[in-house]
Design a protein around this motif. Structure first.
Motif, PDB file in Angstrom:
ATOM      1  N   THR A   1      12.065 118.044  18.050  1.00  0.00           N
ATOM      2  CA  THR A   1      10.991 117.682  18.982  1.00  0.00           C
ATOM      3  C   THR A   1      10.125 118.874  19.352  1.00  0.00           C
ATOM      4  O   THR A   1       9.156 118.730  20.074  1.00  0.00           O
ATOM      5  CB  THR A   1      11.565 117.076  20.263  1.00  0.00           C
TER       6      THR A   1
ATOM      7  N   LYS B   1      22.448 112.289  34.382  1.00  0.00           N
ATOM      8  CA  LYS B   1      21.014 112.195  34.142  1.00  0.00           C
ATOM      9  C   LYS B   1      20.689 112.187  32.654  1.00  0.00           C
ATOM     10  O   LYS B   1      19.837 111.448  32.189  1.00  0.00           O
ATOM     11  CB  LYS B   1      20.282 113.376  34.807  1.00  0.00           C
ATOM     12  N   SER B   2      21.381 113.055  31.913  1.00  0.00           N
ATOM     13  CA  SER B   2      21.109 113.158  30.480  1.00  0.00           C
ATOM     14  C   SER B   2      21.534 111.897  29.754  1.00  0.00           C
ATOM     15  O   SER B   2      20.851 111.411  28.853  1.00  0.00           O
ATOM     16  CB  SER B   2      21.842 114.350  29.871  1.00  0.00           C
ATOM     17  N   GLU B   3      22.675 111.326  30.162  1.00  0.00           N
ATOM     18  CA  GLU B   3      23.151 110.096  29.530  1.00  0.00           C
ATOM     19  C   GLU B   3      22.194 108.947  29.821  1.00  0.00           C
ATOM     20  O   GLU B   3      21.898 108.132  28.943  1.00  0.00           O
ATOM     21  CB  GLU B   3      24.563 109.749  30.012  1.00  0.00           C
TER      22      GLU B   3
ATOM     23  N   LEU C   1      11.162 111.660  20.089  1.00  0.00           N
ATOM     24  CA  LEU C   1      12.340 112.049  20.871  1.00  0.00           C
ATOM     25  C   LEU C   1      13.604 111.573  20.180  1.00  0.00           C
ATOM     26  O   LEU C   1      14.646 112.207  20.229  1.00  0.00           O
ATOM     27  CB  LEU C   1      12.278 111.473  22.288  1.00  0.00           C
TER      28      LEU C   1
ATOM     29  N   ALA D   1      24.296 107.617  23.821  1.00  0.00           N
ATOM     30  CA  ALA D   1      24.105 108.855  24.575  1.00  0.00           C
ATOM     31  C   ALA D   1      25.277 109.808  24.426  1.00  0.00           C
ATOM     32  O   ALA D   1      26.400 109.403  24.205  1.00  0.00           O
ATOM     33  CB  ALA D   1      23.942 108.525  26.055  1.00  0.00           C
TER      34      ALA D   1
ATOM     35  N   PRO E   1      12.595 110.365  38.559  1.00  0.00           N
ATOM     36  CA  PRO E   1      11.547 109.608  37.855  1.00  0.00           C
ATOM     37  C   PRO E   1      10.880 108.552  38.723  1.00  0.00           C
ATOM     38  O   PRO E   1       9.663 108.431  38.734  1.00  0.00           O
ATOM     39  CB  PRO E   1      12.298 108.980  36.680  1.00  0.00           C
ATOM     40  N   ILE E   2      11.689 107.807  39.478  1.00  0.00           N
ATOM     41  CA  ILE E   2      11.117 106.723  40.253  1.00  0.00           C
ATOM     42  C   ILE E   2      10.107 107.217  41.283  1.00  0.00           C
ATOM     43  O   ILE E   2       9.018 106.681  41.417  1.00  0.00           O
ATOM     44  CB  ILE E   2      12.234 105.893  40.924  1.00  0.00           C
TER      45      ILE E   2
ATOM     46  N   LEU F   1      16.567 104.487  36.529  1.00  0.00           N
ATOM     47  CA  LEU F   1      15.693 105.453  37.181  1.00  0.00           C
ATOM     48  C   LEU F   1      16.203 105.755  38.581  1.00  0.00           C
ATOM     49  O   LEU F   1      15.813 106.731  39.201  1.00  0.00           O
ATOM     50  CB  LEU F   1      14.263 104.911  37.260  1.00  0.00           C
ATOM     51  N   ASP F   2      17.050 104.901  39.068  1.00  0.00           N
ATOM     52  CA  ASP F   2      17.558 105.063  40.421  1.00  0.00           C
ATOM     53  C   ASP F   2      19.019 104.612  40.402  1.00  0.00           C
ATOM     54  O   ASP F   2      19.432 103.890  39.506  1.00  0.00           O
ATOM     55  CB  ASP F   2      16.737 104.179  41.379  1.00  0.00           C
TER      56      ASP F   2
ATOM     57  N   LEU G   1      10.801 107.350  29.840  1.00  0.00           N
ATOM     58  CA  LEU G   1      10.781 107.048  28.413  1.00  0.00           C
ATOM     59  C   LEU G   1      11.994 107.617  27.700  1.00  0.00           C
ATOM     60  O   LEU G   1      12.129 107.470  26.501  1.00  0.00           O
ATOM     61  CB  LEU G   1       9.509 107.596  27.777  1.00  0.00           C
ATOM     62  N   GLY G   2      12.840 108.318  28.441  1.00  0.00           N
ATOM     63  CA  GLY G   2      14.078 108.769  27.834  1.00  0.00           C
ATOM     64  C   GLY G   2      14.111 110.230  27.474  1.00  0.00           C
ATOM     65  O   GLY G   2      14.914 110.667  26.684  1.00  0.00           O
TER      66      GLY G   2
ATOM     67  N   ALA H   1      19.048 109.285  30.332  1.00  0.00           N
ATOM     68  CA  ALA H   1      17.871 109.512  29.503  1.00  0.00           C
ATOM     69  C   ALA H   1      18.106 108.940  28.109  1.00  0.00           C
ATOM     70  O   ALA H   1      17.216 108.311  27.523  1.00  0.00           O
ATOM     71  CB  ALA H   1      17.568 111.009  29.430  1.00  0.00           C
ATOM     72  N   GLU H   2      19.318 109.126  27.587  1.00  0.00           N
ATOM     73  CA  GLU H   2      19.652 108.606  26.256  1.00  0.00           C
ATOM     74  C   GLU H   2      19.580 107.079  26.215  1.00  0.00           C
ATOM     75  O   GLU H   2      19.048 106.495  25.282  1.00  0.00           O
ATOM     76  CB  GLU H   2      21.065 109.060  25.854  1.00  0.00           C
ATOM     77  N   ILE H   3      20.146 106.442  27.255  1.00  0.00           N
ATOM     78  CA  ILE H   3      20.123 104.985  27.332  1.00  0.00           C
ATOM     79  C   ILE H   3      18.689 104.468  27.348  1.00  0.00           C
ATOM     80  O   ILE H   3      18.327 103.528  26.637  1.00  0.00           O
ATOM     81  CB  ILE H   3      20.873 104.506  28.609  1.00  0.00           C
ATOM     82  N   ARG H   4      17.845 105.141  28.156  1.00  0.00           N
ATOM     83  CA  ARG H   4      16.450 104.709  28.236  1.00  0.00           C
ATOM     84  C   ARG H   4      15.758 104.900  26.908  1.00  0.00           C
ATOM     85  O   ARG H   4      14.974 104.070  26.473  1.00  0.00           O
ATOM     86  CB  ARG H   4      15.720 105.512  29.322  1.00  0.00           C
ATOM     87  N   LEU H   5      16.112 106.023  26.257  1.00  0.00           N
ATOM     88  CA  LEU H   5      15.461 106.339  24.997  1.00  0.00           C
ATOM     89  C   LEU H   5      15.762 105.294  23.935  1.00  0.00           C
ATOM     90  O   LEU H   5      14.888 104.888  23.185  1.00  0.00           O
ATOM     91  CB  LEU H   5      15.940 107.732  24.533  1.00  0.00           C
ATOM     92  N   HIS H   6      17.006 104.836  23.890  1.00  0.00           N
ATOM     93  CA  HIS H   6      17.413 103.965  22.775  1.00  0.00           C
ATOM     94  C   HIS H   6      17.498 102.486  23.121  1.00  0.00           C
ATOM     95  O   HIS H   6      17.424 101.652  22.241  1.00  0.00           O
ATOM     96  CB  HIS H   6      18.760 104.433  22.218  1.00  0.00           C
TER      97      HIS H   6
ATOM     98  N   ARG I   1      15.178 113.870  28.108  1.00  0.00           N
ATOM     99  CA  ARG I   1      16.228 114.471  28.930  1.00  0.00           C
ATOM    100  C   ARG I   1      15.647 115.556  29.838  1.00  0.00           C
ATOM    101  O   ARG I   1      14.674 116.205  29.470  1.00  0.00           O
ATOM    102  CB  ARG I   1      17.236 115.180  28.038  1.00  0.00           C
ATOM    103  N   PRO I   2      16.273 115.786  30.987  1.00  0.00           N
ATOM    104  CA  PRO I   2      15.787 116.845  31.888  1.00  0.00           C
ATOM    105  C   PRO I   2      15.669 118.206  31.181  1.00  0.00           C
ATOM    106  O   PRO I   2      14.729 118.945  31.401  1.00  0.00           O
ATOM    107  CB  PRO I   2      16.856 116.895  32.977  1.00  0.00           C
TER     108      PRO I   2
END
Lengths: 228, 411, 429
Positions: C24, A76-78, A112, C10, C422-423, A56-57, C326-327, A80-85, C329-330
């Protein structure tokens, strides 16, 4: 094997004389299946450390590896993927999507991920039962108690089968009975599913459940205690 | 007052983006109105001036009934003496005497009917733009010269060039046949289809001789310094003809029927359009005012608990919304005025405008210049101010019914 | 559940992300819809603004198209038709020597083809008309009365007296206002003078048998009508001045004009767009003006739309941060805000279209009677009954424009939302 590795991680907010060093050269290795607790006073860097691991940071300098990937180098997108999975989150409060029901909140991440409806439904039913919310699946967050809301959050973090769950003050808004129940649930999940937990807290109850307790002060790890 | 003002101003900048967007919406509509209204009125001015200056003038002195039945025998006597008297007073831009009749113009094997006008070559230029619109040849030389100028379409239809001769055949005042042959000395192009197709002018004395008019004429055409001074002009002219019951004063609204009503319709429909446009803007910014109250209900509860009177809070909010409106209005008036200034210097042109104007017999409407009157600048902003104040104050009225505890519980 | 099982990772490719986005969409739509109703009052206000704006666009378009359409129809009905055939020099110089022969077999074959609804021959030449008291210059028009029906205003019933009945009819029909100018009336005689085929001035007395009425004074005082043969006899001619025709569709006339030209290459065949280029200019000016006008109304709506979406996004800062944690994407967050906007736009547009339809087709179905302003309307060449008319093209333009520009406007709040870190979003209370 390690789930999380931090090498010489620094985080500075602001510049020049006003600069605040939230983390100073932190080195840390968390093994898979660990149940780790971060404690320390406000401003000691707990949340910052947690946010870094969750992607997140970003660190000001240093390396962070989660599931063998350098997340400090990701877009950022990558991230998001890491967080998602790979990562699940549990926050102290207000962390459910208010317009979605308990079940929909749990299924959100799976949606998602693109998991088919049938499977989603099956999994969310199982998980909600496991956290003790059977029969409350179709309630919206505002119609649930604080403890129940936190269980939904746990279910949601868990359902995507992450290797790592990050929890920021998970008991802060709960009474002692609910807090005890929640910690039992988390320990049980750690035992049964071998999920790695990283929890920041200043709640003594939470610390007592930890297998490994890290004490932070002014952005540095001052104590690293193995318990039980 | 000082602290309230200070507080209101600070509050305005708590949410910069929203403030700017709302002020922007107000400014946008203000720019539109500030630029639009002067241009609209400027266009009317040009329409009026163009239609009046080309020939009819601001007012005419005629025999009673001539306007409805412009017959050659409805003439007035001593027209030139009266015109001379009017010219002596120096308050008019132009005074000219005319006689008019219908005639068949022929050249070679071609014949076309036309309106033939006898004019004073020396004075006609002060009341009509035709002398200045000669595209080939020249204007009439003297009051008794044997020559003619004709419209460009008429010249083409008659296959006439400058220097050719044209035969005129019509009926004189006494019922005799009026016939004459004149050389064409000039061809004019006014931009008005009617004039270019059906008009020919000859010197007054020549007209009077040809049409057996004696010393009589049909109209004295007057152009005032400004068309705005119409009431004063009519008063002055009525004064001048006092004692004569064989003549009347006819204002431009009757001389060019339809022009005033046409402008009236355009004005009304224009204002309806702008009114609805303001309504769209107002509803579009209503949310800002609504939210700025709703999201602060808790804060108001606190202020109430601290002992502030609801009236005072409502006053604060009203001041806040007024400041916001004024901010938008100021920006809008500034940019709008710049646009008007630009239009004043450069003229506002729109592709196809000139072609269309010609079709509607409105010569010279190629560029619109704004009418620079203070009221034109203020009318739009005043309406916007009233409209926004109304919507801004609706949610504020709720504050008066607020209970402190209940308010503080609101998220 | 085994933590050691590797999960799909990713950035495995754009196609995947696209796939995911499709999957989605139902989720994002459900979220958007529920979010709209979290603050119903705010949603209603912005919906009202959109509805009002779209309604206004549609009604003003209906009004403008109605006025223009009326003018085009009047122009076509005013002896123009959809196309005309002339001697090549007649248009420039409408004189008797520029007459044309009666239509040949070849030309008739084309004129009688199915797509031509009506055609007629005319003599149309300048003349002077004289009553006992007054003289005026006019166009003398010799017509085939029966064939003018549906082709021009003179085929319509007259307001007083009788209409012309045959090409041999030797009565004359003049405009109502012309009769006033000439101080004459039905039953009286007037003299018509015109130049005949030999260059001599021919004249003859006619009895006024009928008075016609037209929208514009210029028409009523511009034309006098008699039978075609009568006019030809007066002028010593066997030729005609023009053939005028109308078809089923005035916009698809080019091929017919081409065939007419091919049948008689030495004559000039022109469609109404060539005959009345100023009308075409006017149509273009109005078209451009309407686009500018739509943009102005849209801009007025857009401020509110952007502001409302910004507020809505700002309120949900925490929630959007949570999505990211939660993942999500932007780019998905951008899409979520745009879906929400799209829903607002679709509802607003639907209501606006309905209101516009109701205004035009129900409330003002019979048009607005502006007879009291008739003189002013005359100056703008407008009819005294203002009718609304809508064309599919304009409705489509309005709707597509509002949706496209509305979504474009929503990019700003959407991008703002996607850029929330996000933070910060989560820790903000």
């Amino acid at each position: 094997m390690s789930t999380v590795t931090l090498k010489k991680v620094c985080k500075t907010f602001g510049e020049g004389e006003l600069a605040v060093h939230a983390l100073k050269d932190v080195d840390l290795e968390i093994k898979a299946g660990g149940f780790l607790c971060l404690s320390g006073p406000s401003g000691s860097g707990k949340s910052t450390l947690l946010n870094m691991v969750g992607g997140l940071d970003r660190p000001t300098s240093g390396e962070i590896t989660v599931a063998d990937k350098r997340i400090d180098l990701m877009s950022k997108s990558e991230l998001a993927e890491i967080r998602l999975h790979n990562i699940g989150f549990i926050f102290q409060a207000y962390n459910l999507i208010p317009v979605l029901t308990a079940r929909e909140n749990v299924e959100f991440v799976m949606q998602l991920q693109g998991i088919p409806t049938e499977e989603r439904h099956q999994k969310s039913t199982n998980i909600l039962r496991e956290v003790g919310l059977e029969g409350l699946e179709d309630r919206k967050p505002l119609e649930l108690s604080g403890g129940q809301q936190q269980r939904v959050a746990v279910a949601r973090a868990l359902v995507s089968e992450p290797a790592l769950i990050l929890a920021d003050e998970p008991t802060a808004n709960l009474d002692s009975t609910n807090a005890e129940n929640l910690m039992n649930l988390l320990r049980h999940l750690n035992d049964d599913h071998k999920i790695t937990f990283l929890i920041s807290t200043h709640d003594k109850l939470v610390m007592s459940h930890a297998r490994r307790l890290l004490k932070l002060h002014d952005g540095q790890i001052i104590d690293d205690i193995q318990q039980r | 007052m000082g602290i309230t003002f200070h507080l209101a101003w600070r509050n305005l900048w708590r949410n910069r983006r929203r403030t700017w967007l709302t002020a922007g919406a107000i400014a946008f509509s203000t720019i539109l109105l500030v630029a639009w209204v002067p241009l609209q009125f400027g266009a009317y001015d040009i329409m009026i001036n163009a239609s009046l200056n080309v020939f009819p003038g601001h007012a005419q002195i005629q025999r009673p009934g001539y306007q409805d039945k412009p017959k050659i025998r409805n003439s007035i006597n001593n027209a030139e003496a009266l015109a001379k008297q009017l010219r002596g007073s120096d308050q008019y831009q132009g005074v000219s005497v005319r006689a008019q009749g219908f005639a068949l113009l022929s050249s070679g094997s071609r014949s076309y009917g036309a309106q033939v006008v006898g004019v004073e070559p020396e004075f006609e230029g002060n009341t009509s733009s035709i002398p200045g619109l000669i595209k080939q040849g020249r204007w009439l030389s003297s009051i008794d010269a044997q020559e003619i100028v004709i419209g460009s379409t008429l010249a083409r239809n008659l296959k006439l060039e400058v220097g050719d001769e044209v035969t005129l055949l019509g009926g004189g005042k006494d019922g005799s046949v009026a016939a004459a042959i004149f050389p064409v000395v000039g061809i004019f192009k006014s931009g008005s289809n009617d004039l270019d197709r059906f008009f020919a002018e000859i010197p007054l004395r020549t007209f009077q001789n040809t049409f057996s008019m004696g010393a009589s004429a049909h109209t004295i055409t007057i152009v005032a310094k400004s068309v705005e001074e119409q009431p004063q002009l009519l008063d002055a002219l009525n004064d001048a003809i006092k004692g004569r019951n064989d003549v009347v004063v006819v204002g431009w609204e009757q001389l060019v029927p339809g022009l005033k009503e046409g402008i009236q319709i355009d004005k009304v429909s224009g204002f309806i359009f702008l009114g609805i446009l303001i309504a769209v803007v107002v509803f579009s910014i209503l949310n800002t005012f609504l939210m700025s109250v709703l999201e602060r209900i808790r804060e108001f509860g606190l202020m109430l608990a601290l002992g502030l009177k609801p009236r005072r809070i409502a006053g604060l909010m009203m001041l806040e919304s007024t400041l916001l409106t004024l901010l938008g209005l100021t920006i809008g008036i500034f940019i709008g005025s710049l646009l008007v200034y630009w239009a004043h210097v450069e003229g506002f042109a729109y592709p196809g405008l000139e072609d269309l104007a010609e079709q509607y017999n409105l010569p010279g409407l190629s560029r619109i210049y704004p009418q620079l009157k203070l009221i034109n600048f203020l009318i739009g902003p005043i309406f916007i101010f009233i409209a926004t104040s109304i919507v801004a104050w609706i949610p504020i009225l709720r504050i008066r019914k607020l209970e402190p505890v209940e308010a503080m519980r609101t998220i | 559940m085994d933590p050691n099982i590797a999960h799909p990772q990713a950035g495995t490719g754009g196609g995947d992300a696209y796939h995911m986005m499709i999957k989605t969409l139902p989720l994002l739509s459900a979220l958007g819809w529920r979010n709209l109703w979290r603050r119903p009052k705010r949603t209603f206000v912005i919906l009202f603004a959109i509805t009002l704006g779209v309604w206004f666009m549609i009604v003003s378009a209906g009004m403008m198209i109605g006025i223009i359409e009326q003018q085009v129809r009047d122009m076509i009905f005013n002896l123009t038709g959809h196309a005309q055939v002339h001697h090549p020099d007649y248009r420039d110089d409408p004189a008797i020597e520029h007459s044309m022969l009666l239509p040949s077999k070849k030309l008739q074959a084309v004129l009688n083809s199915a797509e031509v609804k009506q055609w007629s021959s005319r003599v149309r030449l300048p003349a002077v008309v004289m009553s006992e008291r007054e003289s005026r210059g006019v166009m003398l028009v010799g017509i085939e009365p029966l064939r003018e029906q549906g082709l021009s205003f003179i085929g319509e019933p007259v307001v007083a007296g009788r209409a012309l009945q045959s090409i041999d009819d030797n009565g004359i029909v003049i405009g109502r206002r012309m009769a006033e100018k000439l101080e004459t009336q039905i039953g009286k005689r007037i003299v018509v003078m015109a130049q005949d085929k030999h260059g001599e001035v021919a004249d003859r007395g006619f009895r006024i048998v009928g008075l016609y009425q037209a929208e514009l004074e210029a028409t009523e005082t511009g034309y006098i009508f008699t039978g075609l043969s009568t006019a030809q006899k007066l002028l010593g001619m066997s030729e005609i001045s023009e053939i005028s025709l109308i078809t089923e569709n005035r916009d698809e006339i080019d091929s017919l004009v081409a065939r007419l030209s091919a049948a008689e290459p030495q004559l000039a065949t022109q469609s109404w767009t060539e005959l009345e280029p100023l009308m075409v200019t006017a149509l273009e000016v109005y078209d451009n003006f309407m686009i500018i006008w739509y943009l102005i109304i849209f801009a007025a709506m857009a401020f509110g739309l952007i502001n409302t979406m910004l507020m809505s996004v700002f309120e949900r800062t925490r929630e959007i941060g949570l999505f990211q944690a939660l993942g999500m994407r932007p780019s998905f967050i951008v899409i979520q805000v745009m879906i929400e906007t799209l829903m607002l736009l679709l509802i607003g547009i639907t209501l606006g279209n309905l209101a516009g339809w109701f205004t035009i087709d129900v409330i003002f179905a019979d048009g607005i009677d502006l007879t009291q302003f008739a003189r002013g309307l005359d100056a703008f060449q407008m009819s005294s009954i203002m009718t609304f008319q809508l064309e599919a093209r304009d409705i489509v333009t309005i709707n597509i424009m509002v949706i496209a520009l509305g979504l474009l406007a929503s990019l700003y709040p959407a991008a703002k939302a996607a850029r929330y870190i996000p933070i910060e979003a989560i820790t903000r209370t």
